[in-house]
Design a protein around this motif. Structure first.
Motif, mmCIF file in Angstrom:
data_model
loop_
_atom_site.group_PDB
_atom_site.id
_atom_site.type_symbol
_atom_site.label_atom_id
_atom_site.label_comp_id
_atom_site.label_asym_id
_atom_site.label_seq_id
_atom_site.Cartn_x
_atom_site.Cartn_y
_atom_site.Cartn_z
ATOM 1 N N ASP A 139 6.270 -6.238 -5.876
ATOM 2 C CA ASP A 139 6.434 -4.900 -5.309
ATOM 3 C C ASP A 139 7.031 -4.004 -6.381
ATOM 4 N N ARG A 140 7.168 -2.737 -6.066
ATOM 5 C CA ARG A 140 7.648 -1.785 -7.072
ATOM 6 C C ARG A 140 9.072 -2.105 -7.521
ATOM 7 N N LEU A 167 2.477 0.263 -10.145
ATOM 8 C CA LEU A 167 3.351 1.174 -9.407
ATOM 9 C C LEU A 167 2.565 2.134 -8.525
ATOM 10 N N ARG A 168 1.285 2.326 -8.819
ATOM 11 C CA ARG A 168 0.490 3.250 -8.010
ATOM 12 C C ARG A 168 0.194 2.692 -6.622
ATOM 13 N N THR A 225 6.476 -0.510 -2.000
ATOM 14 C CA THR A 225 7.770 -0.241 -2.619
ATOM 15 C C THR A 225 8.697 -1.451 -2.507
#
Length: 538
Positions: A447-448, A497-498, A502
């Motif tokens: 995840d981010r 990241l796109r 999150t």
């Protein structure tokens, strides 16, 4: 036959709930990895060419043949950034021989006229200035600080009652640095190898907040010697730099011995290990202890020959004031001789194994190793701008009839293994996350938050590898490849990241605080390491 009423039957047990596996983000396409590969290759080449830490090739020794051969037989050339040694017969002090090896910066060779930090060797000059003033009736060894500084504030009556002799023999109880400067003078320099005296109070002002610890016992103190220098300036009415120049340096022709902040022109900047620059110590208020003091092997040879033959000003400093003193924690029969030595004003006299009775003083900063020593037959001077050089051990061997290679240092693996671990493990963890789209150790999905935390961690540990790693025994190519891997992985991470979620943790309440702590740690570590690098190379 009666049948059971289905309304009264217990419902069948529910099947056990299965923990759903969180979905993984889609893999990065080939074009992203190709771009990352190109970015990583460029980053690796630039990291190899532009890395601040660049170990020089093993030193080659020159100078007077016999001395150069002895130095080469004793010292591992990989430990040398720049090294200059002098040796002379006590009964023929004009017959000084010099040997040298290494460079200032990887290119400019050192010689007997190269300025090095003296470090604590300069304490002997402060002590001989005191002895000269005592001999001339300008002060006395039993003068207390309260008498010398009647208007000063003292936090401790034991400090106020400390005598000039106490200061010159490290028996005042004063600590190495003033109280109240622990973070800036002890903790941070230990982490990023910066100047521990940059934020230290002026010595006399520090007495208002500093207390004595075990006064009357030996406790090596840079603060104590700096207060001593200020006391001599007060007693004579002459600023300390001018006072020592007038009393000791000028009479002996030590024209290249100076007190100056920064590295003087042509000077050998300090290195913790060869190629790993450290910040010079730049608080001139602590010059009496050997901070901001620079000299050459030629000048220290002039000084030591005069000390050995008794013609130097203030030779009374060599007279024994306290007998059978020991450095705290030094075991009995330690080869340094510091388990039991006679102490003059700064000068220490002890029995060295296979040498005999030796009078000496050593010096060291976070990037310097120095020594002056003499016995009944010879004197030696050692000046090196790398902590990797064992100045005491080298001096001992050069005073022996048959010098032998130094042994007993840290094994290579003890510095190589941590260097490899801090350089390799974080990039591997980051790259594994992006290739597998889950963490390597805990198998948690990408995840981010994880992309950001592992990227920052890898970058901060790269900086730590440069600042705290030992690259004399670890190939620099390893660090360059690690930098390339991190650059490639960060490139892929930016793409993720796109579209990645999150937060994709099992327990959000735990994952988010751990992420915050990780980011804070990485930013702190990276900032400390970059601060140390900038301070050293600015």
């Amino acid at each position: 036959m009666a049948t059971a009423d289905p309304r009264t039957q217990a419902p069948p047990p529910s099947p056990p709930k299965r923990r759903t596996r969180r979905p993984l983000p889609a893999a990065a396409p080939g074009r992203v990895w190709l771009t990352a590969l190109a970015v990583g290759a460029v980053a690796a080449v630039l990291a190899y060419l532009l890395a601040p830490v660049s170990p020089p090739p093993p030193a080659r020794f020159g100078g007077h043949n016999a001395l150069a051969e002895d130095v080469a037989a004793v010292v591992d050339p990989r430990d040398v950034q720049g090294l200059v040694v002098a040796r002379f017969p006590v009964d023929a002090p004009d017959a000084v021989e010099f040997a040298w090896g290494g460079t200032l910066d990887g290119a400019v060779p050192v010689d007997e006229d190269t300025p090095f930090e003296t470090a604590s060797v300069f304490k002997t000059i402060t002590a001989m200035t005191l002895a000269d003033m005592v001999e001339n009736g300008e002060t006395s060894l039993d003068r207390t600080l309260a008498e010398v500084f009647p208007d000063a504030e003292f936090a401790d009556p034991d400090v106020a009652g400390a005598t000039l002799e106490d200061l010159a023999t490290h028996h005042s109880g004063l600590p190495t640095a003033p109280d109240g400067t622990t973070l800036r003078s002890r903790i941070l320099p230990a982490l990023n190898l910066t100047d521990p005296y940059a934020a230290a109070e002026p010595p006399v002002e520090a007495l208002a907040t500093t207390t004595a610890d075990r006064p009357g016992e030996f406790q090596y103190s840079n603060l104590g010697f700096s207060v001593l220098g200020a006391a001599l300036a007060a007693e004579s009415g002459t600023p300390y730099p001018e006072l020592v120049a007038e009393r000791v340096l000028e009479p002996l022709g030590m024209d290249d011995t100076v007190i100056v902040e920064g590295v003087p022109e042509g000077g050998a900047a300090p290195n913790v290990v060869p190629g790993a620059r450290t910040e010079p110590w730049d608080n001139t208020a602590y010059a009496p202890a050997g901070i901001t003091t620079w000299s050459t092997a030629a000048d220290l040879a002039r000084f030591l020959t005069a000390v050995a033959d008794g013609t130097a000003p203030g030779t009374g400093a060599l007279d024994t004031v306290r007998e059978d003193v020991a450095f705290p924690g030094v075991p009995a029969d330690h080869p340094s001789g510091l388990d039991g030595f006679d102490l003059g004003l700064a000068w220490m006299t002890s029995d060295w194994p296979d040498v005999g009775r030796v009078t000496s003083h050593s010096g060291g900063t976070l990037g310097t190793a120095t020594m002056v020593a003499f016995d009944d037959t010879h004197g030696v001077v050692v000046m090196a701008n790398s902590m990797a050089v064992d100045s005491l051990g080298l001096s001992r061997e050069l005073l022996k009839d048959d010098p032998e290679p130094l042994t007993g240092g840290l094994p290579v693996w003890l510095t190589t293994v941590p260097t490899v671990m801090m350089t390799v493990i974080p990039p591997v963890l980051l790259l594994s996350l992006l290739l597998r789209r889950r963490t390597l150790l805990t198998q948690r999905p990408l995840d981010r938050l994880r992309v950001v935390s592992l990227s920052l961690g890898s970058l901060s540990w790269l900086a730590a590898g440069q600042r705290a790693g030992d690259w004399t025994s670890t190939p620099m190519l390893l660090w360059a490849l690690a930098a390339g891997v991190v650059a490639a992985a960060v490139t892929v991470g930016v793409w993720f990241l796109r579209g990645a979620p999150t937060e994709n943790g099992r327990w959000r309440w735990l994952h988010v605080p751990v992420f915050v702590l990780s980011v804070v740690f990485s930013l702190t570590l990276g900032s400390l390491m970059l601060w140390g690098l900038v301070a050293a190379y600015a």
